[in-house]
Design a protein around this motif. Structure first.
Motif: not given
Length: 129
Positions: A17-34, A108-119
């Motif tokens: 559940x925590x891993x799923x939450x981490x992936x969800x937070x990454x998605x929210x971050x991407x939405x925020x950035x966009x 770019x740094x934020x989105x790259x970092x978020x994508x890597x953490x989600x991975x």
């Protein structure tokens, strides 16, 4: 199911559940950035809120906590170092993004970092228990 097996299954379920939450937070971050890019650039609205440094600090803090609990637990309990090192790299990029002025480099740094953490969360989620 024995008490030890039940406890182990509960911990595994929590980590998942925590891993799923981490992936969800990454998605929210991407939405925020966009949303920030589109709304502030196209409409000139919301810059005071969407560009607030505290949003980025809180996001990084949440990412650190969730990664420490899910990925850190996976490393300590099961010896999975791959997801940990991947997450560490992504979190470092997210931290560096806080040090640069708002703009393309920060984005770019934020989105790259978020994508890597989600991975890393995905790797941890897919790892056998």
């Amino acid at each position: 199911m024995t008490p030890d097996a039940h406890s182990s299954a509960s911990r595994t379920s929590l980590r998942r559940r925590l891993d799923q939450l981490g992936i969800g937070l990454a998605g929210l971050c991407v939405l925020h950035c966009l949303a920030t890019l589109l709304v502030v650039s196209a409409l000139g609205l919301g810059g005071h809120f969407l560009l607030d440094e505290n949003i980025h600090r809180i996001g990084l803090l949440l990412a650190l906590i969730v990664a420490a609990l899910a990925i850190g637990r996976g490393m300590l309990r099961y010896g999975r170092r791959g997801p940990f090192y991947v997450a560490l790299g992504g979190l470092a990029l997210m931290g560096i993004a806080l040090l640069v002025p708002h703009g393309t480099n920060e984005f770019l740094l934020t989105l790259t970092g978020v994508a890597i953490v989600a991975a890393a969360h995905w790797m941890n989620l897919r790892s056998p228990d």
